[in-house]
Design a protein around this motif. Structure first.
Motif, PDB file in Angstrom:
ATOM      1  N   GLY A 172       0.811  -1.206   0.000  1.00 12.93           N
ATOM      2  CA  GLY A 172       0.000   0.000   0.000  1.00 12.93           C
ATOM      3  C   GLY A 172       0.844   1.256   0.000  1.00 12.93           C
ATOM      4  O   GLY A 172       0.592   2.203  -0.769  1.00 12.93           O
ATOM      5  N   TRP A 173       1.857   1.293   0.860  1.00 19.33           N
ATOM      6  CA  TRP A 173       2.751   2.455   0.897  1.00 19.33           C
ATOM      7  C   TRP A 173       3.476   2.625  -0.434  1.00 19.33           C
ATOM      8  O   TRP A 173       3.605   3.744  -0.941  1.00 19.33           O
ATOM      9  N   GLY A 315      11.960   1.330  -2.187  1.00 16.29           N
ATOM     10  CA  GLY A 315      12.425   1.144  -0.820  1.00 16.29           C
ATOM     11  C   GLY A 315      11.395   0.451   0.060  1.00 16.29           C
ATOM     12  O   GLY A 315      11.748  -0.376   0.916  1.00 16.29           O
ATOM     13  N   ALA A 316      10.105   0.777  -0.133  1.00 16.87           N
ATOM     14  CA  ALA A 316       9.057   0.131   0.656  1.00 16.87           C
ATOM     15  C   ALA A 316       9.027  -1.372   0.383  1.00 16.87           C
ATOM     16  O   ALA A 316       8.907  -2.188   1.301  1.00 16.87           O
ATOM     17  N   LEU A 317       9.153  -1.748  -0.895  1.00 16.60           N
ATOM     18  CA  LEU A 317       9.175  -3.166  -1.235  1.00 16.60           C
ATOM     19  C   LEU A 317      10.458  -3.835  -0.751  1.00 16.60           C
ATOM     20  O   LEU A 317      10.441  -4.967  -0.269  1.00 16.60           O
ATOM     21  N   LEU A 318      11.581  -3.113  -0.852  1.00 15.87           N
ATOM     22  CA  LEU A 318      12.868  -3.665  -0.430  1.00 15.87           C
ATOM     23  C   LEU A 318      12.900  -3.914   1.070  1.00 15.87           C
ATOM     24  O   LEU A 318      13.292  -5.002   1.532  1.00 15.87           O
ATOM     25  N   ARG A 324      10.764  -9.625   6.017  1.00 23.13           N
ATOM     26  CA  ARG A 324      10.467 -11.059   5.969  1.00 23.13           C
ATOM     27  C   ARG A 324      11.682 -11.893   6.348  1.00 23.13           C
ATOM     28  O   ARG A 324      11.547 -13.027   6.814  1.00 23.13           O
ATOM     29  N   ALA A 325      12.883 -11.323   6.162  1.00 19.86           N
ATOM     30  CA  ALA A 325      14.112 -12.061   6.484  1.00 19.86           C
ATOM     31  C   ALA A 325      14.500 -11.919   7.952  1.00 19.86           C
ATOM     32  O   ALA A 325      14.883 -12.899   8.600  1.00 19.86           O
ATOM     33  N   GLY A 369       9.819   4.874   2.654  1.00 17.88           N
ATOM     34  CA  GLY A 369       8.582   4.114   2.600  1.00 17.88           C
ATOM     35  C   GLY A 369       8.554   2.922   3.538  1.00 17.88           C
ATOM     36  O   GLY A 369       7.540   2.658   4.191  1.00 17.88           O
ATOM     37  N   GLY A 370       9.666   2.203   3.613  1.00 16.15           N
ATOM     38  CA  GLY A 370       9.699   1.000   4.442  1.00 16.15           C
ATOM     39  C   GLY A 370       9.534   1.276   5.915  1.00 16.15           C
ATOM     40  O   GLY A 370       8.828   0.550   6.627  1.00 16.15           O
TER      41      GLY A 370
END
Length: 458
Positions: A172-173, A315-318, A324-325, A369-370
């Motif tokens: 979403g972000w 950056g939000a996706l990264l 998750r890691a 973003g993240g």
């Protein structure tokens, strides 16, 4: 990514509904990006300087008198941001409590979104020395913006299971930064082509601000068509659903008292309030710092901020993948270390040199973003079921450009020293104190205390 989201989302949620939910981030991010981050700060400051009778190189002693209070023209915008958030302290938690008691969340989202969009479009009339008009419209738009995001965020626990909220929130972000960036791209083109269009810098800024209001209103239609209302799930809220307004005020009081039952949720809120104040202040005042202290032209400043938006998408996706890691909590802590470095570098940036500013902008984009998306998903795990709206109302007090301690400190530092460098470095306290506070939160125990199941990695 979206396929993985679909696998773990609650059965009552569909891919179409989640896509519609993403689109409200797409719609409202135009206000955050075009209005708060880029154009309104410098434009409203120039209006205030006109009212004070000064020029860019002769404003050291000039003052304006909003409501009879003497302040420096350069302090008007940060003070206005601070005042808007002071007012949201009283408004947003009540809005959240009302949302929990109403079976018509979607209609509440529409109400606040369209009020904010109309106030933004009303800045078409912000000309001459009408700085009070600009401040007043921004107050209304920013409060309505925050109220709409409270309702919007309260949908997150209803459309995504606990284990999948980091990804849904991050997507979403990311979608929001992409939407805000696309509108800003159009406005950047207008800045670069202003002479061919026969427009002044001020006219481009004003029309760009208005375009954000139109964009916000137009794309809000998509979530209104795809999101669906759900029955009230909290027994106490359902019992009072017949009178959502008075019930909302009563429930706010119960929520504030009830936070002592969830002290770790309150602890997280305090940490978030601290560090997010710093983040939001950097976002809302970056263009003012670049214009007034670094003396960068719009042809450098605006494309750089545009670049930040698209890097924030990545950056939000990264950072979502990093979460998750190693877990969302640890990832946010890493981002706060990076924010501290950003402030230190910003203090030493040389004036009138574009390349260092562009490099720093790239760093901001990758971390921006993240840190916000993962904070939202973390908080969603700390909310007792059925109380999403009222808890996100408290959360939203310091989210998405609505911080108040940071702009207040920035404004005071500038008012006392007339130095934007001193003002920007004063923000270090938020990132350092926020890191310490967040690191002290026992996040797994906090999630369990709220009655939720912690993800495997935190």
């Amino acid at each position: 990514m979206e396929q993985a989201v679909a696998e773990q989302a609650p059965p009552s949620s569909t891919r179409r509904e989640r896509t519609g939910w993403y689109f409200y981030d797409w719609a409202n991010s135009a206000f955050s990006t075009t209005v708060i981050t880029v154009f309104l700060g410098p434009y409203l400051t120039s209006i205030a300087e006109t009212a004070a009778g000064c020029s860019d190189d002769a404003c050291d002693t000039a003052v304006i008198h909003p409501l009879g209070i003497p302040i420096a023209p350069g302090a008007l915008f940060p003070y206005t941001v601070s005042l808007s958030v002071f007012l949201t302290v009283f408004v947003l938690p009540v809005v959240g409590a009302i949302a929990d008691r109403s079976p018509r969340k979607k209609q509440l989202l529409a109400l606040f979104a369209y009020i904010g969009a109309a106030a933004t479009a009303g800045m078409l009339f912000l000309t001459g020395d009408r700085y009070l008009l600009g401040a007043g419209l921004f107050l209304l738009a920013n409060i309505a913006f925050g109220a709409s995001v409270v309702v919007y965020n309260s949908f997150l626990p209803q459309i995504a299971a606990e284990a999948d909220r980091d990804r849904v929130s991050s997507f979403g972000w990311a979608w929001g930064y992409l939407g805000g960036g696309l509108l800003l791209l159009v406005n950047v083109a207008a800045v670069l082509l202003k002479s061919k269009l026969g427009l002044s810098t001020g006219e481009v800024a004003r029309y760009s601000i208005v375009s954000a209001g139109v964009w916000w209103a137009g794309f809000t239609t998509i979530p209104l068509l795809t999101l669906r209302n759900r029955p009230v799930t909290d027994p106490e809220a359902a019992a009072a659903a017949g009178n959502v307004l008075t019930g909302g005020f009563r429930q706010l009081w119960h929520t504030l008292k009830g936070l002592k039952v969830y002290p770790l949720t309150l602890f997280f809120l305090v940490a978030y309030l601290i560090y997010n104040d710093g983040i939001q202040t950097v976002i809302s005042l970056a263009s003012q710092y670049g214009t007034k202290e670094l003396h960068l032209d719009d042809s450098v400043l605006v494309p750089t901020i545009l670049m930040v938006q698209f890097l924030a998408f990545a950056g939000a996706l990264l950072l979502g993948r990093l979460a998750r890691a190693i877990g969302a909590w640890k990832t946010v802590l890493v981002s706060l270390v990076l924010w501290t470095l950003v402030i230190l570098v910003a203090f030493f940036l040389p004036a009138r040199q574009a390349v260092p500013f562009v490099i720093l902008g790239g760093a901001i984009g990758l971390v921006l973003g993240g840190s916000q998306a993962l904070s939202r998903s973390l908080f969603s795990q700390l909310i007792p079921k059925g109380k999403e709206g009222e808890y996100f109302g408290i959360y939203e007090i310091s989210d998405k450009g609505t911080s108040w301690l940071g702009p207040l400190l920035f404004g005071l530092a500038y008012d006392m020293t007339r130095s934007y460098r001193v003002a920007i470095v004063s923000l270090l306290v938020f990132f350092i104190a926020g890191f310490v506070a967040l690191a002290a939160v026992p996040i797994r125990r906090a999630i369990e205390q709220a009655g939720n199941t912690p993800p495997a990695k935190l």
